[in-house]
Design a protein around this motif. Structure first.
Motif, mmCIF file in Angstrom:
data_model
loop_
_atom_site.group_PDB
_atom_site.id
_atom_site.type_symbol
_atom_site.label_atom_id
_atom_site.label_comp_id
_atom_site.label_asym_id
_atom_site.label_seq_id
_atom_site.Cartn_x
_atom_site.Cartn_y
_atom_site.Cartn_z
ATOM 1 N N LEU A 1 0.914 -1.288 0.019
ATOM 2 C CA LEU A 1 0.205 -0.071 0.069
ATOM 3 C C LEU A 1 0.709 1.165 -0.014
ATOM 4 O O LEU A 1 0.402 2.224 -0.706
ATOM 5 N N ILE A 2 1.855 1.294 0.994
ATOM 6 C CA ILE A 2 2.802 2.202 0.881
ATOM 7 C C ILE A 2 3.508 2.648 -0.589
ATOM 8 O O ILE A 2 3.499 3.855 -1.229
ATOM 9 N N ASN A 3 4.072 1.481 -1.032
ATOM 10 C CA ASN A 3 4.601 1.773 -2.450
ATOM 11 C C ASN A 3 3.460 2.169 -3.581
ATOM 12 O O ASN A 3 3.771 2.472 -4.799
ATOM 13 N N SER A 4 2.187 1.956 -3.346
ATOM 14 C CA SER A 4 1.248 2.441 -4.312
ATOM 15 C C SER A 4 0.949 3.879 -4.106
ATOM 16 O O SER A 4 -0.195 4.272 -4.500
ATOM 17 N N ARG B 1 -1.562 7.575 4.417
ATOM 18 C CA ARG B 1 -2.489 7.532 5.434
ATOM 19 C C ARG B 1 -3.298 6.129 5.365
ATOM 20 O O ARG B 1 -4.208 6.010 4.522
ATOM 21 N N ILE B 2 -3.180 5.253 6.060
ATOM 22 C CA ILE B 2 -3.333 3.756 5.968
ATOM 23 C C ILE B 2 -4.160 3.445 7.300
ATOM 24 O O ILE B 2 -3.392 3.233 8.208
ATOM 25 N N GLY B 3 -5.456 3.224 7.152
ATOM 26 C CA GLY B 3 -6.299 3.060 8.558
ATOM 27 C C GLY B 3 -5.958 1.409 8.676
ATOM 28 O O GLY B 3 -5.494 0.839 7.931
ATOM 29 N N TYR B 4 -5.769 1.102 9.943
ATOM 30 C CA TYR B 4 -5.798 -0.322 10.342
ATOM 31 C C TYR B 4 -6.806 -0.789 11.313
ATOM 32 O O TYR B 4 -6.895 -0.086 12.449
ATOM 33 N N ILE B 5 -7.509 -1.831 11.069
ATOM 34 C CA ILE B 5 -8.409 -2.467 11.924
ATOM 35 C C ILE B 5 -7.756 -3.749 12.586
ATOM 36 O O ILE B 5 -7.624 -4.846 11.600
ATOM 37 N N SER B 6 -7.537 -3.760 13.676
ATOM 38 C CA SER B 6 -6.814 -4.952 14.238
ATOM 39 C C SER B 6 -7.895 -5.862 14.824
ATOM 40 O O SER B 6 -9.255 -5.745 14.673
ATOM 41 N N ALA C 1 -6.552 4.437 2.238
ATOM 42 C CA ALA C 1 -6.391 2.942 2.455
ATOM 43 C C ALA C 1 -6.786 2.418 3.584
ATOM 44 O O ALA C 1 -6.403 3.136 4.537
ATOM 45 N N ILE C 2 -7.434 1.316 3.702
ATOM 46 C CA ILE C 2 -7.595 0.691 4.985
ATOM 47 C C ILE C 2 -7.265 -0.661 4.830
ATOM 48 O O ILE C 2 -7.726 -1.321 3.943
ATOM 49 N N LEU D 1 -11.230 4.833 -2.330
ATOM 50 C CA LEU D 1 -10.609 4.069 -1.009
ATOM 51 C C LEU D 1 -9.894 2.794 -1.395
ATOM 52 O O LEU D 1 -10.691 1.820 -1.997
ATOM 53 N N SER D 2 -8.848 2.503 -1.080
ATOM 54 C CA SER D 2 -8.115 0.966 -1.190
ATOM 55 C C SER D 2 -8.628 0.339 -0.002
ATOM 56 O O SER D 2 -8.351 0.884 1.082
#
Length: 339
Positions: free
Chosen positions: A176-179, A183-188, A245-246, A272-273
């Motif tokens: 995702l970073i390389n795309s 600002r990448i949301g993360y759901i644990s 992105a999430i 949104l990815s």
């Protein structure tokens, strides 16, 4: 109807005693190589299948493998059962499945009673029940070998098959970073599970390695359910500065995020990815199909069964090898470079 082939038929055609055939079936080292090969050839030609109960009596074992689980995902368990069953069929074992509730305070005693009553030779423990050290310790104390499927190093190599989920989560985040996403949301996942910790750490590893700030507002706790994914998605997408992105740490939550995005009028992946983890069967079926991390569940279960049976048979060298499998990045339609 074709008559059932018996051990007497095998012994007669191989020119050996029934005891020798029994020793070959039980992999006894005292049989000469030429006799062993002749018996194995006759068994293959006749399609002989030994009776597990009779074979067990001869070898002082039951030829029963136990699978004790507490995982509500039927797709995950189907892969586990398929992997174990392939080895059981090859090695002449039967699989006995025992569902459990990991929140039951009497769980350890229940498992030991199950193993004793059914005369189980060994047990395979998939997550999350595999993460309970008390179960593995009590099985060992009772002389019952077990193998655990896990997301991290929680036991000795001969009792463990690992999916390196930390590296899998890092791989997804770096993609995702390389795309172009920063600002990448993360759901644990829920608290207390190794997979929750390992996947979260992989996400954080990737951010740190790319010198990106860890924003606490982008980290949301989920529960590995569709509903928790919808809720977390709404929270992340309702923020003043929403992520581009999430990454949800399992596919069911990621599908929930796609649903939440649609509610808000957002298009995936144009606006949104969305990415998941596990490669659930539904991941390839939803629209858009889900970019995810494929966990090699069936292969893990196959290796666990091979380790367990090697231990039961006394082949400890074969069981002691490290088994660490790397998850695979699967690119589909739910992610795209940032526009």
């Amino acid at each position: 109807m074709r008559e059932k082939v018996t051990i007497n038929d095998v012994a007669r055609l191989a020119g050996v005693s029934k005891r020798t055939v029994s020793r070959v079936l039980n992999e006894s080292p005292v049989v000469a190589k030429s006799s062993r090969e002749k018996v194995q050839r006759i068994i293959s030609e006749l399609g002989y299948q030994p009776n597990p109960q009779a074979r067990g009596l001869a070898a002082s074992r039951s030829y029963l493998i136990g699978l004790v689980y507490d995982n509500p995902d039927p797709f995950f368990m189907e892969s586990v059962i398929r992997g174990i069953s392939s080895v059981c069929i090859e090695k002449g074992y039967e699989l006995v499945i025992r569902p459990s509730d990991r929140t039951d305070p009497n769980l350890v005693d229940q498992i030991i009673n199950f193993v004793s009553r059914a005369q189980i030779d060994g047990v395979i423990l998939p997550p999350p029940i595999s993460e309970m050290d008390a179960i593995a310790e009590e099985l060992e104390a009772n002389g019952v070998p077990c193998v655990r499927l896990a997301a991290a190093q929680i036991d000795e190599p001969h009792r463990l098959v690992i999916s390196d989920e930390r590296s899998g989560a890092k791989q997804m985040t770096e993609y995702l970073i390389n795309s172009g996403h920063s600002r990448i949301g993360y759901i644990s996942g829920p608290k207390g599970l190794k997979s929750t910790w390992e996947r979260r750490e992989g996400y954080l590893d990737a951010l740190r390695s790319h010198d990106l700030e860890v924003d606490p507002d982008l980290l949301i706790r989920g529960a590995y359910t569709f509903e928790s994914g919808v809720k977390a998605g709404r929270e992340l997408l309702g923020a003043p500065q929403r992520p581009t992105a999430i990454f949800a740490s399992n596919d069911q939550m990621a599908i929930g995020v796609v649903n939440a995005a649609r509610e808000l009028g957002l298009t995936v992946p144009a606006d949104l990815s969305v990415a998941g983890f596990d490669d659930h069967e539904l991941a390839a079926q939803i629209i858009p199909s889900l970019t995810t991390i494929r966990r090699p569940v069936q292969l893990m279960a196959t290796l666990a069964a091979q380790k367990l049976i090697a231990t039961i048979d006394g082949h400890h060298d074969a069981a002691s090898d490290d088994c660490v499998l790397n998850p695979e990045l699967v690119l589909r339609d739910s992610t795209a470079p940032i526009s």
